[in-house]
Every structure is written in structure tokens, then in C-alpha cells.
Enzyme design. Structure first.
Site, PDB file in Angstrom:
ATOM      1  N   TYR A 200     -56.564 -20.399 -70.632  1.00 49.27           N
ATOM      2  CA  TYR A 200     -55.336 -20.833 -71.506  1.00 49.27           C
ATOM      3  C   TYR A 200     -54.963 -20.297 -73.185  1.00 49.27           C
ATOM      4  O   TYR A 200     -53.969 -19.725 -73.154  1.00 49.27           O
ATOM      5  CB  TYR A 200     -55.513 -22.468 -72.225  1.00 49.27           C
ATOM      6  CG  TYR A 200     -55.526 -23.286 -71.069  1.00 49.27           C
ATOM      7  CD1 TYR A 200     -55.059 -23.739 -70.193  1.00 49.27           C
ATOM      8  CD2 TYR A 200     -57.501 -24.101 -71.327  1.00 49.27           C
ATOM      9  CE1 TYR A 200     -55.447 -24.517 -69.183  1.00 49.27           C
ATOM     10  CE2 TYR A 200     -57.616 -24.472 -70.514  1.00 49.27           C
ATOM     11  CZ  TYR A 200     -57.183 -24.846 -69.324  1.00 49.27           C
ATOM     12  OH  TYR A 200     -57.368 -25.895 -68.646  1.00 49.27           O
TER      13      TYR A 200
ATOM     14  N   ASP B  92     -54.018 -16.769 -73.202  1.00 51.57           N
ATOM     15  CA  ASP B  92     -53.110 -16.357 -73.324  1.00 51.57           C
ATOM     16  C   ASP B  92     -51.556 -16.507 -73.575  1.00 51.57           C
ATOM     17  O   ASP B  92     -50.963 -16.001 -73.763  1.00 51.57           O
ATOM     18  CB  ASP B  92     -53.012 -15.139 -71.778  1.00 51.57           C
ATOM     19  CG  ASP B  92     -54.492 -14.132 -71.979  1.00 51.57           C
ATOM     20  OD1 ASP B  92     -55.196 -14.671 -72.525  1.00 51.57           O
ATOM     21  OD2 ASP B  92     -54.292 -13.566 -70.398  1.00 51.57           O
TER      22      ASP B  92
ATOM     23  N   GLY C  42     -62.426 -17.440 -77.391  1.00 51.82           N
ATOM     24  CA  GLY C  42     -61.712 -16.362 -76.745  1.00 51.82           C
ATOM     25  C   GLY C  42     -61.214 -15.857 -77.752  1.00 51.82           C
ATOM     26  O   GLY C  42     -61.695 -15.758 -79.328  1.00 51.82           O
ATOM     27  N   GLU C  43     -59.570 -16.336 -77.741  1.00 53.50           N
ATOM     28  CA  GLU C  43     -58.343 -15.743 -79.479  1.00 53.50           C
ATOM     29  C   GLU C  43     -57.976 -16.547 -79.541  1.00 53.50           C
ATOM     30  O   GLU C  43     -58.156 -16.513 -80.752  1.00 53.50           O
ATOM     31  CB  GLU C  43     -57.665 -14.294 -78.468  1.00 53.50           C
ATOM     32  CG  GLU C  43     -56.611 -13.833 -79.723  1.00 53.50           C
ATOM     33  CD  GLU C  43     -55.877 -12.711 -79.081  1.00 53.50           C
ATOM     34  OE1 GLU C  43     -56.199 -11.922 -78.503  1.00 53.50           O
ATOM     35  OE2 GLU C  43     -54.871 -12.367 -79.945  1.00 53.50           O
TER      36      GLU C  43
ATOM     37  N   SER D 226     -57.744 -19.892 -80.230  1.00 52.24           N
ATOM     38  CA  SER D 226     -58.458 -21.151 -80.851  1.00 52.24           C
ATOM     39  C   SER D 226     -60.248 -20.320 -82.512  1.00 52.24           C
ATOM     40  O   SER D 226     -59.733 -20.963 -83.443  1.00 52.24           O
ATOM     41  CB  SER D 226     -59.474 -22.160 -80.517  1.00 52.24           C
ATOM     42  OG  SER D 226     -60.279 -21.319 -79.808  1.00 52.24           O
TER      43      SER D 226
HETATM   44  O1  TRH Z   1     -58.954 -19.860 -73.451  1.00 53.67           O
HETATM   45  P1  TRH Z   1     -58.974 -18.917 -73.635  1.00 53.67           P
HETATM   46  O2  TRH Z   1     -61.059 -18.973 -72.993  1.00 53.67           O
HETATM   47  O3  TRH Z   1     -58.595 -17.981 -74.057  1.00 53.67           O
HETATM   48  C1  TRH Z   1     -59.015 -16.374 -73.238  1.00 53.67           C
HETATM   49  C2  TRH Z   1     -58.886 -15.691 -74.608  1.00 53.67           C
HETATM   50  O4  TRH Z   1     -57.417 -16.219 -74.488  1.00 53.67           O
HETATM   51  C3  TRH Z   1     -59.012 -14.437 -73.992  1.00 53.67           C
HETATM   52  O5  TRH Z   1     -58.545 -13.070 -74.688  1.00 53.67           O
HETATM   53  C4  TRH Z   1     -58.687 -14.089 -72.894  1.00 53.67           C
HETATM   54  O6  TRH Z   1     -59.084 -12.663 -72.314  1.00 53.67           O
HETATM   55  C5  TRH Z   1     -58.893 -14.874 -71.775  1.00 53.67           C
HETATM   56  O7  TRH Z   1     -58.982 -16.207 -71.950  1.00 53.67           O
HETATM   57  C6  TRH Z   1     -58.428 -14.961 -70.298  1.00 53.67           C
HETATM   58  O8  TRH Z   1     -59.667 -19.488 -75.322  1.00 53.67           O
HETATM   59  P2  TRH Z   1     -58.675 -19.374 -76.677  1.00 53.67           P
HETATM   60  O9  TRH Z   1     -57.736 -17.843 -76.666  1.00 53.67           O
HETATM   61  O10 TRH Z   1     -59.094 -20.320 -77.539  1.00 53.67           O
HETATM   62  O11 TRH Z   1     -56.979 -20.060 -75.760  1.00 53.67           O
HETATM   63  C7  TRH Z   1     -57.133 -22.068 -75.729  1.00 53.67           C
HETATM   64  C8  TRH Z   1     -55.934 -22.558 -76.227  1.00 53.67           C
HETATM   65  O12 TRH Z   1     -56.311 -23.901 -75.888  1.00 53.67           O
HETATM   66  C9  TRH Z   1     -55.537 -22.166 -76.818  1.00 53.67           C
HETATM   67  O13 TRH Z   1     -54.173 -21.886 -77.649  1.00 53.67           O
HETATM   68  C10 TRH Z   1     -55.935 -23.638 -77.527  1.00 53.67           C
HETATM   69  C11 TRH Z   1     -55.324 -24.015 -77.044  1.00 53.67           C
HETATM   70  N1  TRH Z   1     -56.283 -25.734 -76.689  1.00 53.67           N
HETATM   71  C12 TRH Z   1     -55.236 -26.563 -77.260  1.00 53.67           C
HETATM   72  O14 TRH Z   1     -53.866 -26.930 -77.253  1.00 53.67           O
HETATM   73  N2  TRH Z   1     -56.097 -28.345 -76.865  1.00 53.67           N
HETATM   74  C13 TRH Z   1     -57.499 -27.966 -76.767  1.00 53.67           C
HETATM   75  O15 TRH Z   1     -57.603 -29.328 -76.596  1.00 53.67           O
HETATM   76  C14 TRH Z   1     -58.110 -27.317 -76.430  1.00 53.67           C
HETATM   77  C15 TRH Z   1     -59.762 -27.505 -76.454  1.00 53.67           C
HETATM   78  C16 TRH Z   1     -57.313 -25.851 -76.439  1.00 53.67           C
END
Ligand code: TRH
Length: 398
Positions: free
Chosen positions: A23, A25, A284-285, A287
Site C-alpha cells: 500500500y 506507493d 516500508g516508507e 508508515s
Molecule cells: O505497504 P508498504 O509495505 O509499502 C511499501 C513501501 O512503500 C516500499 O517503499 C515499497 O517499495 C513497497 O511498499 C512496494 O508500507 P508503507 O509504506 O508503510 O505503506 C502502508 C500504507 O498503508 C501507509 O500509507 C499507511 C497505510 N495504512 C493505513 O492507511 N491503514 C492501516 O491500518 C495500515 C496498517 C496502514
């Protein structure tokens, strides 16, 4: 479908985002798009390939719509690389997120447009030093008269900074200063009054994190812990602890640990969750950045990359955040390296005990770091300023 009328000549901007398999990106692009419109009146078109994932962080998204207006942003389903575009359909500023391939027809139209758009490749976040040398570098298109510029988020003044909305700090401070509001928020997930005095931990990580060992350490530890884990995160470990399938609302208490499974909440609520907890495990990035704005201790699970590249990036971040002059943060560095498999440890229970003992000092560092990061301005404003400078330079060649 039409945009609200802009009162002045705010630029138009297109973001191209592929969700890949998580999520993050779309989480980042959506945050950027909303802020561009809300705070700068930039009319944004967000092209996104996976509306189902998008809807999880933004429930207002209609997964069947080819084009829709959400929170002032025009969201378009990016279905394929096919199609031709007129120069008039091209935005003033075009952002490809993480080096995605923009449809060739759109790129051709960019080259035919007058003036040509400002084109950015918005890169991923890393604390490594080389980023400072690459931030803002141009790259010529091999065939067309177009130049793309790299834009790197980052942790220093020589980078583009981090996404941070105006008013976020005040909102967070008001929420964290209001115990009743935090209790009411966590109460939605079943957290009761007694648990408000426990160590409240949110847990968001990739499946390979050593979650079993950590849950065991919490259960066998002396201090009550309430762990809040979004549905679908670390499912095997969560189910093993629950002794049953894990759904939003599932809960169990063993020893000192109460574990609660949460629904995957919309983005603004995820911020509140981070603000309400005493310790956040993030990944990830996006959160990871939100945990930094929460001003609370956090442990980062970095997205795994080939050849251990992610361990290099993790060490680069820890080198800034938990550097040796903050010797008291060794426990955080060690725990983070172990959590990411970058070092082997004999005992998770011992690593956790050390981390727990260091939490008060880490909490002070978290606030300090937050202030330091804010001093670099916010990524959205920095990006628009750079776009303006590029436009000016193009209009007034030397
Ligand atoms: O989903 P991620 O693992 O994203 C990753 C990174 O962006 C990484 O750099 C990229 O290359 C890879 O994906 C493919 O973790 P991240 O970045 O923390 O994103 C999660 C998103 O979800 C963030 O915007 C927060 C949101 N979120 C919610 O809105 N509600 C929730 O309950 C949770 C747990 C997260």
C-alpha cells in the site's frame, strides 16, 4: 467530474503511481495529491493501476470508476500503457513515482506540449548519503526534447524532505494531550480502561519479522502489553497466538500480553493509532514516516531488497537516528537490526527488555528528531518550489 474553479493560475499536476504489491506507493502518492490540492490548490490527476488496494486506505474510492473526484483530486484508473494523448491533456508538472514507465503516448504528448511540462521522478526514501548528490539531477530523454529531474525525499536539508501536512503537528499534540480522546479512539477497537495503562503497541511489519518470539517475550514479560495488529499483518504468528483464525475484532490474552486484531483503517485513523500508542512497529516508507511525525518510539521493518541492500539502508537510517552520540539508543539500534535480520541475537526476551528499559530516552529522541526533520520544510512545498525554479529557468534561458 469537473474541478472546482481555481481562483488563480495554480498549476496542473499528474502523478503516475503503480501499487506494486503493497500500500505504500499509493499511500505516499495519495498523501501528496491531497496535500497539493488542499494546501496549494494544485489541480491533481492521480493515475493509479490498482483501485482495490487504494480503497483500503481511502474507502471513498469507487473501484469500478474510470475517473472520479476524491477529496479534490481527479483519480483515473491507469489500465494500460496504450492510448494517445493530446498536448492539452498533459499537466504542467508530471510526476512518475518510483521510476514507473509513463504510457509512451503521454510522453510523446509531453514533448509536443508548449511549454513542456516539468517532469520529476519522485524516488524512494533512503538515509544514504549519495542521495544528496543525486537529488535534483537532470536526465535527458534519449530521443525526445524532454528533461526529467530526480527528486529524492530525505532526512537532510540537501534532499526534498518528508511529506508533512500543515496542521499535522497541532492535530497530533491536541490528540495526544487528550487522554479521553485517545481512550475513545482505542475503545473502538475494544481496548478497555485497564489496557490504557498497559504499554500500547501497534504492530505493522512484513511477514518475515520475528513476531512469534516478540509475542512470547511480551506474554512472559512483567509489564502488561496491549498489541494492536491490523488484519492481515503477520497472520501466521497472530493466528498461532490467538489459537484461531485472525479477523478484525479477534482478541486473546496470554500472560502479560493482550493482542487485538484491528481492521485495516483509513489513513487518517492510522495516524491516530500511531499517536495513541507508546511504541509503533512500522514498515516500508509511509508508515515509517508517519511514525516519525507521531513523536513516539518506533521500530522500522524495512522493505526487503536483493543482496541485503535494505540492511545498508537500515544502518544508514540508524546511523542518523540512533547514532553513537546517543549511546543510550544502542538498545534501539540493536533491536532494529535484529528485527530486520541484520544481526543474530541469542535472546529476543533480552533484546526486548533492553529496548523497553530505553523507551523513556527514545521517546525524548523521537521528539527531537521530529523537530529536526521539520526544519527541512515539507516535501510537497519543496517540490513545488523546485518546479517553479525549473519553469523560470526554462522561460529565461541564460
Ligand atoms: O505497504 P508498504 O509495505 O509499502 C511499501 C513501501 O512503500 C516500499 O517503499 C515499497 O517499495 C513497497 O511498499 C512496494 O508500507 P508503507 O509504506 O508503510 O505503506 C502502508 C500504507 O498503508 C501507509 O500509507 C499507511 C497505510 N495504512 C493505513 O492507511 N491503514 C492501516 O491500518 C495500515 C496498517 C496502514
Amino acid at each position: 467530474m469537473s474541478f472546482p474553479a481555481a481562483s488563480h493560475t495554480a498549476p496542473t499536476l499528474a502523478i503516475f503511481c503503480k501499487v506494486v504489491d503493497n500500500y505504500g506507493d499509493i499511500g505516499i502518492c495519495w498523501r501528496l495529491a491531497r496535500q497539493l490540492w488542499r494546501e496549494h490548490e494544485v489541480r491533481v490527476t492521480l493515475w493509479v493501476d490498482d483501485l482495490v488496494s487504494f480503497r483500503r486506505i481511502c474507502p471513498a474510492v469507487d473501484v469500478a470508476a474510470e475517473a472520479q473526484q476524491v477529496d479534490g483530486v481527479l483519480v483515473r484508473h491507469w489500465r494500460s500503457q496504450e492510448g494517445s494523448f493530446a498536448p492539452g491533456e498533459v499537466a504542467d508538472i508530471v510526476i512518475e513515482f518510483f521510476a514507473v514507465d509513463i504510457p509512451p503516448g503521454y510522453v510523446e504528448a509531453m514533448a509536443r506540449r508548449t511549454p513542456r511540462p516539468v517532469w520529476f521522478n519522485l524516488e524512494g526514501l533512503t538515509a544514504e548519503e549519495w542521495v544528496e548528490g543525486c537529488h535534483r539531477l537532470p536526465s535527458m530523454h534519449p530521443r525526445l526534447k524532454l528533461t526529467k529531474h530526480f527528486f529524492f525525499p530525505g532526512f537532510t536539508a540537501q534532499t526534498g524532505g518528508l511529506l508533512h501536512e500543515a496542521g499535522l503537528g497541532q492535530e497530533r499534540a491536541a490528540f495526544q494531550g487528550d487522554r479521553a480522546a485517545m481512550a475513545a479512539f482505542l475503545g473502538r477497537f475494544g481496548v478497555d480502561a485497564a489496557e490504557m495503562d498497559a504499554l500500547k503497541v501497534s504492530l505493522f511489519c512484513y511477514p518475515h519479522a520475528p513476531v512469534d518470539a516478540l509475542l512470547r517475550s511480551w506474554a512472559e514479560g512483567g509489564r502488561p502489553v496491549t498489541c494492536l495488529v491490523p488484519e492481515g499483518v503477520a497472520p501466521a504468528s497472530v493466528e498461532a497466538f490467538l489459537g484461531a483464525g485472525a479477523r478484525a475484532g479477534s482478541t486473546a490474552t496470554r500472560g502479560a500480553l493482550t493482542l487485538r486484531v484491528l481492521p485495516f483503517v483509513p489513513q487518517p485513523d492510522y495516524d491516530r493509532l500511531l499517536w495513541a500508542c507508546d511504541l509503533n512497529f512500522v514498515r516500508g516508507e509511509d508508515s515509517f514516516v508517519r511514525a516519525q511525525w507521531a513523536g513516539r518510539p518506533f521500530v522500522w521493518h524495512i522493505y526487503p531488497q536483493d543482496e541485503g541492500l535494505h540492511h545498508k539502508k537500515l544502518r544508514a537510517f540508524l546511523g542518523r537516528y540512533a547514532a553513537s552520540e546517543h549511546g543510550e539508543l544502542d538498545a534501539l539500534a540493536r533491536f532494529s537490526l535484529a528485527w530486520n535480520g541484520a544481526i543474530d541475537i541469542d535472546s529476543m526476551a533480552a533484546a526486548w527488555a533492553d529496548l523497553q528499559a530505553a523507551l523513556p530516552r527514545i521517546a525524548i529522541r523521537a521528539e527531537e528528531w521530529r523537530d529536526d526533520m521539520l526544519a527541512h520544510g515539507d516535501l510537497t512545498t519543496n517540490l513545488l518550489e523546485f518546479a517553479r525554479a525549473l519553469r523560470l529557468a526554462a522561460e529565461n534561458p541564460v
